[in-house]
Design a protein around this motif. Structure first.
Motif, mmCIF file in Angstrom:
data_model
loop_
_atom_site.group_PDB
_atom_site.id
_atom_site.type_symbol
_atom_site.label_atom_id
_atom_site.label_comp_id
_atom_site.label_asym_id
_atom_site.label_seq_id
_atom_site.Cartn_x
_atom_site.Cartn_y
_atom_site.Cartn_z
ATOM 1 N N SER A 250 -6.835 -44.615 13.625
ATOM 2 C CA SER A 250 -5.578 -44.125 13.071
ATOM 3 C C SER A 250 -5.031 -42.966 13.907
ATOM 4 N N LEU A 251 -3.699 -42.797 13.862
ATOM 5 C CA LEU A 251 -3.060 -41.727 14.631
ATOM 6 C C LEU A 251 -3.597 -40.334 14.280
ATOM 7 N N PRO A 252 -3.721 -39.999 12.969
ATOM 8 C CA PRO A 252 -4.247 -38.657 12.660
ATOM 9 C C PRO A 252 -5.645 -38.427 13.224
ATOM 10 N N SER A 253 -6.493 -39.446 13.151
ATOM 11 C CA SER A 253 -7.849 -39.303 13.675
ATOM 12 C C SER A 253 -7.843 -39.169 15.186
ATOM 13 N N VAL A 254 -6.985 -39.940 15.852
ATOM 14 C CA VAL A 254 -6.880 -39.840 17.314
ATOM 15 C C VAL A 254 -6.477 -38.432 17.717
ATOM 16 N N SER A 255 -5.487 -37.863 17.040
ATOM 17 C CA SER A 255 -5.034 -36.513 17.357
ATOM 18 C C SER A 255 -6.159 -35.492 17.191
ATOM 19 N N GLN A 256 -6.939 -35.636 16.127
ATOM 20 C CA GLN A 256 -8.043 -34.711 15.892
ATOM 21 C C GLN A 256 -9.112 -34.826 16.972
ATOM 22 N N GLN A 257 -9.463 -36.055 17.313
ATOM 23 C CA GLN A 257 -10.524 -36.264 18.299
ATOM 24 C C GLN A 257 -10.073 -35.846 19.701
ATOM 25 N N LEU A 258 -8.798 -36.060 20.003
ATOM 26 C CA LEU A 258 -8.283 -35.609 21.303
ATOM 27 C C LEU A 258 -8.339 -34.088 21.414
#
Length: 302
Positions: free
Chosen positions: A261-269
């Motif tokens: 998901s986009l929110p998870s991608v942003s956090q992991q990045l």
């Protein structure tokens, strides 16, 4: 070293250099000699920036190219430097291609790199690699026009002319030779080019010097995605891999490629950026990401 410009970007480096110059005779001698060849003036010799073919040369190869400059060119360019008010170190000896003077020049270049450049090479490498990735993405997405538009405001493309914010009035006609774009960490604000219009046309331009995060350096022995997943976790490992193999992907493209998901991608990045493995730059409404040289090393791609 000879200016106070770019304090936020270069002040820490200048402090490091100042300490080395004060403490070390060899470092001080190299800096003193080379500063006479590259004074704060409108001109410095082109032979100090030799042509690059097939990618950046190793340091030894680059220095060898400098030392192999034909004597006629040494004489001509050092005469131009003297005429512009410069007082080049060993000017007469260098101008006639004296073997001993050239050997000392080579030694000074190696000393300068070892003492002043090598300690910050990771930052330089990361900044230039990120710049190349971002401009490559622009070229892939929109062709030459999009690539040249990324140089705004320091350069404006109005076909068939590229107008550059340059310190002197100067026209360079490519005549079908193309233009080599060279990202530079130490270039400040304005691009520069070679003085001799007969040489291969290049445009050396400044890269973004935002200091990278100082997170811990992970071990670079993980050569497979499986071992990388055990180290970083599967999601971060997959994001790092996609950021390395895709051409500067957006956050949405990384989400699509990894199925996250986009929110998870942003956090992991954000975690990968803090670790110095990924660099991100805003491009209009989107954010582009690329693996840093350290990230590529961790993936075994260096």
């Amino acid at each position: 070293m000879q200016t106070r410009e770019g304090a936020l970007a270069f002040a820490p480096w200048r402090r490091m250099v100042g300490g080395l110059v004060r403490r070390g005779e060899e470092a001080r001698g190299a800096a003193s000699a080379l500063s006479t060849l590259v004074p704060r003036a409108a001109y410095f010799p082109d032979f100090l920036t030799p042509p690059v073919e097939g990618g950046p040369p190793e340091l030894r190869e680059g220095i060898d190219r400098v030392l192999a400059t034909p004597k006629s060119r040494l004489r001509h360019e050092l005469a131009l430097l003297s005429a512009s008010g410069g007082r080049p170190w060993a000017g007469a000896e260098l101008a006639r291609g004296d073997t001993a003077a050239l050997a000392v020049l080579g030694a000074n270049l190696r000393t300068y790199h070892r003492e002043f450049i090598k300690p910050v090479w990771r930052h330089i490498d990361a900044a230039t690699a990120t710049d190349r990735a971002l401009r490559t993405r622009a070229l892939v997405d929109g062709g030459t026009r999009a690539l040249l538009n990324t140089l705004r405001p320091m350069a404006v493309w109005e076909p068939p002319v590229l107008t550059v914010d340059y310190p002197v009035d100067y026209d360079l006609h490519l005549q079908g030779r193309g233009l080599l774009l060279v990202p530079s960490y130490f270039c400040w604000r304005r691009p520069i080019t070679l003085a001799d219009s007969e040489l291969r046309p290049v445009l050396i331009y400044p890269v973004d010097k935002t200091p990278p995060s100082s997170g811990a350096s992970p071990a670079s022995s993980a050569a497979s995605l499986a071992s990388l997943a055990r180290l970083l976790g599967p999601t971060r490992a997959a994001l790092l891999y996609e950021a390395a193999v895709l051409a500067c992907p957006t956050t949405s493209e990384l989400a699509h490629a990894t199925g996250v998901s986009l929110p998870s991608v942003s956090q992991q990045l954000a975690v990968l950026r803090e670790g110095g493995l990924v660099a991100s730059r805003r491009d209009g409404k989107r954010v582009l990401h690329t693996a840093t040289p350290l990230g590529h090393q961790l993936l075994g791609r260096s």
